[in-house]
Design a protein around this motif. Structure first.
Motif, PDB file in Angstrom:
ATOM      1  N   ALA A 245       0.833  -1.328  -0.079  1.00 32.34           N
ATOM      2  CA  ALA A 245      -0.029  -0.137  -0.063  1.00 32.34           C
ATOM      3  C   ALA A 245       0.756   1.148   0.060  1.00 32.34           C
ATOM      4  CB  ALA A 245      -0.941  -0.060   1.125  1.00 32.34           C
ATOM      5  N   VAL A 246       1.936   1.315   0.735  1.00 35.68           N
ATOM      6  CA  VAL A 246       2.769   2.555   0.798  1.00 35.68           C
ATOM      7  C   VAL A 246       3.433   2.740  -0.424  1.00 35.68           C
ATOM      8  CG1 VAL A 246       4.921   1.366   1.744  1.00 35.68           C
ATOM      9  CG2 VAL A 246       4.242   3.608   2.531  1.00 35.68           C
ATOM     10  N   CYS A 247       3.845   1.759  -1.101  1.00 36.02           N
ATOM     11  CA  CYS A 247       4.534   1.823  -2.479  1.00 36.02           C
ATOM     12  C   CYS A 247       3.492   2.384  -3.411  1.00 36.02           C
ATOM     13  CB  CYS A 247       5.145   0.674  -3.106  1.00 36.02           C
ATOM     14  SG  CYS A 247       6.816   0.297  -1.758  1.00 36.02           S
ATOM     15  N   VAL A 248       2.430   1.631  -3.565  1.00 35.04           N
ATOM     16  CA  VAL A 248       1.327   2.162  -4.469  1.00 35.04           C
ATOM     17  C   VAL A 248       0.942   3.643  -4.350  1.00 35.04           C
ATOM     18  CG1 VAL A 248      -0.995   1.748  -5.281  1.00 35.04           C
ATOM     19  CG2 VAL A 248       0.435  -0.180  -4.979  1.00 35.04           C
ATOM     20  N   ASP A 249       0.880   4.079  -3.063  1.00 33.18           N
ATOM     21  CA  ASP A 249       0.299   5.174  -2.830  1.00 33.18           C
ATOM     22  C   ASP A 249       1.414   6.254  -2.835  1.00 33.18           C
ATOM     23  OD1 ASP A 249      -2.103   4.466  -2.614  1.00 33.18           O
ATOM     24  OD2 ASP A 249      -2.375   4.318  -0.536  1.00 33.18           O
ATOM     25  N   ASP A 250       2.378   5.912  -2.566  1.00 33.90           N
ATOM     26  CA  ASP A 250       3.891   7.161  -2.771  1.00 33.90           C
ATOM     27  C   ASP A 250       3.606   7.437  -4.112  1.00 33.90           C
ATOM     28  OD1 ASP A 250       4.237   7.492  -0.017  1.00 33.90           O
ATOM     29  OD2 ASP A 250       5.832   5.712   0.086  1.00 33.90           O
ATOM     30  N   ALA A 251       3.632   6.437  -5.074  1.00 29.64           N
ATOM     31  CA  ALA A 251       3.845   6.450  -6.453  1.00 29.64           C
ATOM     32  C   ALA A 251       2.416   7.194  -6.960  1.00 29.64           C
ATOM     33  CB  ALA A 251       3.966   5.240  -6.964  1.00 29.64           C
TER      34      ALA A 251
ATOM     35  N   PHE B 284      14.437  -0.453   8.243  1.00 26.38           N
ATOM     36  CA  PHE B 284      14.446  -1.787   7.605  1.00 26.38           C
ATOM     37  C   PHE B 284      13.574  -1.843   6.627  1.00 26.38           C
ATOM     38  CE2 PHE B 284      10.603  -2.151   9.707  1.00 26.38           C
ATOM     39  CZ  PHE B 284       9.763  -3.128   9.202  1.00 26.38           C
ATOM     40  N   ALA B 285      12.389  -1.317   6.465  1.00 27.56           N
ATOM     41  CA  ALA B 285      11.587  -1.551   5.089  1.00 27.56           C
ATOM     42  C   ALA B 285      11.707  -0.960   4.221  1.00 27.56           C
ATOM     43  CB  ALA B 285      10.095  -0.978   5.846  1.00 27.56           C
ATOM     44  N   THR B 286      12.999   0.006   4.101  1.00 27.96           N
ATOM     45  CA  THR B 286      13.175   0.785   2.967  1.00 27.96           C
ATOM     46  C   THR B 286      13.577  -0.146   1.897  1.00 27.96           C
ATOM     47  OG1 THR B 286      13.321   2.805   4.413  1.00 27.96           O
ATOM     48  CG2 THR B 286      14.326   3.107   2.238  1.00 27.96           C
ATOM     49  N   PRO B 287      14.677  -0.880   1.977  1.00 24.60           N
ATOM     50  CA  PRO B 287      15.035  -1.577   0.813  1.00 24.60           C
ATOM     51  C   PRO B 287      13.944  -2.580   0.295  1.00 24.60           C
ATOM     52  CG  PRO B 287      16.614  -2.046   2.836  1.00 24.60           C
ATOM     53  CD  PRO B 287      15.383  -1.185   3.355  1.00 24.60           C
ATOM     54  N   TRP B 288      12.992  -2.885   1.195  1.00 27.99           N
ATOM     55  CA  TRP B 288      11.760  -3.771   0.555  1.00 27.99           C
ATOM     56  C   TRP B 288      11.179  -3.008  -0.492  1.00 27.99           C
ATOM     57  CZ3 TRP B 288      10.414  -6.332   5.808  1.00 27.99           C
ATOM     58  CH2 TRP B 288      10.906  -7.428   6.045  1.00 27.99           C
ATOM     59  N   GLN B 289      10.819  -1.594   0.126  1.00 30.66           N
ATOM     60  CA  GLN B 289      10.086  -0.743  -0.622  1.00 30.66           C
ATOM     61  C   GLN B 289      10.844  -0.402  -2.000  1.00 30.66           C
ATOM     62  OE1 GLN B 289       8.461   2.327   2.156  1.00 30.66           O
ATOM     63  NE2 GLN B 289       7.921   0.813   3.407  1.00 30.66           N
ATOM     64  N   LEU B 290      12.032  -0.003  -1.777  1.00 29.16           N
ATOM     65  CA  LEU B 290      13.032   0.266  -3.196  1.00 29.16           C
ATOM     66  C   LEU B 290      12.814  -0.917  -3.887  1.00 29.16           C
ATOM     67  CD1 LEU B 290      16.102   1.740  -1.279  1.00 29.16           C
ATOM     68  CD2 LEU B 290      14.414   3.028  -2.782  1.00 29.16           C
ATOM     69  N   SER B 291      12.804  -1.977  -3.650  1.00 29.87           N
ATOM     70  CA  SER B 291      12.926  -3.250  -4.677  1.00 29.87           C
ATOM     71  C   SER B 291      11.496  -3.260  -5.175  1.00 29.87           C
ATOM     72  CB  SER B 291      13.544  -4.355  -3.891  1.00 29.87           C
ATOM     73  OG  SER B 291      12.349  -5.053  -3.136  1.00 29.87           O
TER      74      SER B 291
ATOM     75  N   VAL C  82       8.007   2.200 -10.797  1.00 33.54           N
ATOM     76  CA  VAL C  82       7.660   3.336 -10.292  1.00 33.54           C
ATOM     77  C   VAL C  82       8.627   4.105  -9.830  1.00 33.54           C
ATOM     78  CG1 VAL C  82       5.144   3.012  -9.961  1.00 33.54           C
ATOM     79  CG2 VAL C  82       6.804   2.894  -8.030  1.00 33.54           C
ATOM     80  N   ARG C  83       8.958   5.614  -9.878  1.00 35.31           N
ATOM     81  CA  ARG C  83      10.086   6.189  -9.470  1.00 35.31           C
ATOM     82  C   ARG C  83      10.214   5.804  -7.794  1.00 35.31           C
ATOM     83  NH1 ARG C  83      10.603  12.618 -10.545  1.00 35.31           N
ATOM     84  NH2 ARG C  83       9.717  12.700  -8.558  1.00 35.31           N
ATOM     85  N   SER C  84      11.340   5.946  -7.194  1.00 35.91           N
ATOM     86  CA  SER C  84      11.489   5.860  -5.875  1.00 35.91           C
ATOM     87  C   SER C  84      11.835   7.249  -5.191  1.00 35.91           C
ATOM     88  CB  SER C  84      12.654   5.038  -5.579  1.00 35.91           C
ATOM     89  OG  SER C  84      12.589   3.791  -5.716  1.00 35.91           O
ATOM     90  N   PRO C  85      10.974   7.338  -4.100  1.00 38.04           N
ATOM     91  CA  PRO C  85      11.185   9.025  -3.341  1.00 38.04           C
ATOM     92  C   PRO C  85      12.569   8.905  -2.901  1.00 38.04           C
ATOM     93  CG  PRO C  85       9.386   7.746  -2.508  1.00 38.04           C
ATOM     94  CD  PRO C  85       9.853   6.606  -3.439  1.00 38.04           C
ATOM     95  N   VAL C  86      13.235   9.834  -2.105  1.00 34.34           N
ATOM     96  CA  VAL C  86      14.352   9.712  -1.522  1.00 34.34           C
ATOM     97  C   VAL C  86      13.733   9.620  -0.119  1.00 34.34           C
ATOM     98  CG1 VAL C  86      16.074  11.104  -3.134  1.00 34.34           C
ATOM     99  CG2 VAL C  86      14.458  12.468  -1.532  1.00 34.34           C
TER     100      VAL C  86
END
Ligand code: GLU
Ligand code: ZN
Length: 299
Positions: A180-186, A201-208, A215-219
């Motif tokens: 949900a976080v990746c879909v909505d950040d995008a 800890f969750a950020t590498p998962w979200q980046l992958s 989709v583009r990754s935020p910083v």
């Protein structure tokens, strides 16, 4: 707003994304303030997204209490609040897209079977595309190291081998936070995510996942979370008290201190707007300690 519409891209779009498991407490005030100040200091937009996709962990009325507290604290957001509970269609579409790329499988493992794996999924169900049994959906994570430059913590690297394949839809039918976080950040065009180190800890998962979703990754910037004397995180889970709505200025000043911003003494005499304005004008992201934790008693 419909699922198909998208936010106009802007050079800075930040967000605060609380889960309505209770009213705003001091730890979440720091998260709201950090993301707000970084956005405003960069002439950016600041959005609020209610991450209400886990009803068993939610408290009735908490969403409204959080929004009310943000208003009282002078943290005014742009656009309408996005409620994740309205976003099922978008999450289903994202899952379908990942399935078409053959990145998703059905995991039928029970909690008992996974005991002793230290939270790293050993990949038992990889390749299982259909089953009659109750199952969660997992993404097959390429096992390579991910390194990113955190705006606060510096270079951070982790191997996806250490993280394992992760769940995007739970056995109980609820969408997983990571999805949900990746879909909505995008969807919201988020360019900058400033949040607590408990989510580092969750950020590498979200980046992958963002790479898989194309989709583009935020910083990202992860500030130290506030801890209690016993080292526990100040959170709704350990019943951190709600912040007072009657006297916001001292809490705002304490939150600025938690973020290393050294507010001027006379702000204690000022209004909420004085404090927020000072915060925007004097905001220095690199004044935030590159540590994982800050004890509440040190503030
Ligand atoms: N909803 C999450 C939480 O309250 C935060 C999500 C995020 O900032 O990525 O812990
Ligand atoms: Zn499994």
């Amino acid at each position: 707003m419909t699922n198909s519409s998208s936010y106009i891209s802007s050079s800075y779009i930040g967000r605060f994304a609380p889960s309505p498991s209770g009213p705003l407490h001091f730890g979440s005030l720091v998260a709201a303030l950090a993301s707000y100040l970084d956005a405003r200091a960069n002439n950016g937009k600041w959005l609020v997204r209610m991450e209400d996709i886990d009803p068993p962990r939610e408290q009735a009325g908490a969403s409204d209490l959080i929004l009310k507290a943000l208003e009282v604290y002078g943290l005014h957001w742009d656009e309408d609040v996005l409620y994740q509970s309205n976003r099922s269609e978008a999450y289903d579409q994202a899952i379908e897209k990942l399935q078409k790329k053959d990145l998703v499988y059905c995991c039928t493992c029970t909690r008992k079977e996974l005991r002793g794996t230290n939270g790293v999924y050993p990949g038992n169900c990889r390749g299982q595309h259909q089953t009659e049994k109750a199952h969660s959906l997992r993404v097959h994570c390429p096992g390579s190291a991910i390194s990113f430059n955190d705006l606060i913590q510096g270079t951070t690297s982790s191997s996806l081998n250490d993280l394992g394949d992760f769940i995007i839809k739970r056995k109980d039918g609820l969408y997983a936070y990571q999805l949900a976080v990746c879909v909505d950040d995008a969807f919201q065009g988020i360019t900058h995510v400033i949040r607590g180190s408990d989510l580092l800890f969750a950020t590498p998962w979200q980046l992958s996942l963002q790479t898989m979703m194309e989709v583009r990754s935020p910083v990202y910037g992860h500030f130290p979370v506030i801890t209690l004397d016993d080292g526990g995180k100040l959170s709704k889970q350990n019943h951190a008290p709600a912040i007072s709505l009657d006297n916001p200025v001292p809490a705002l000043i304490q939150a600025l201190n938690a973020l290393g911003q050294k507010p001027e003494k006379q702000l204690a005499e000022g209004s909420i707007n004085d404090v927020i304005e000072w915060g925007v004008k004097n905001w220095r992201l690199n004044a935030i300690a590159s540590r994982m934790e800050v004890p509440l008693t040190s503030l």
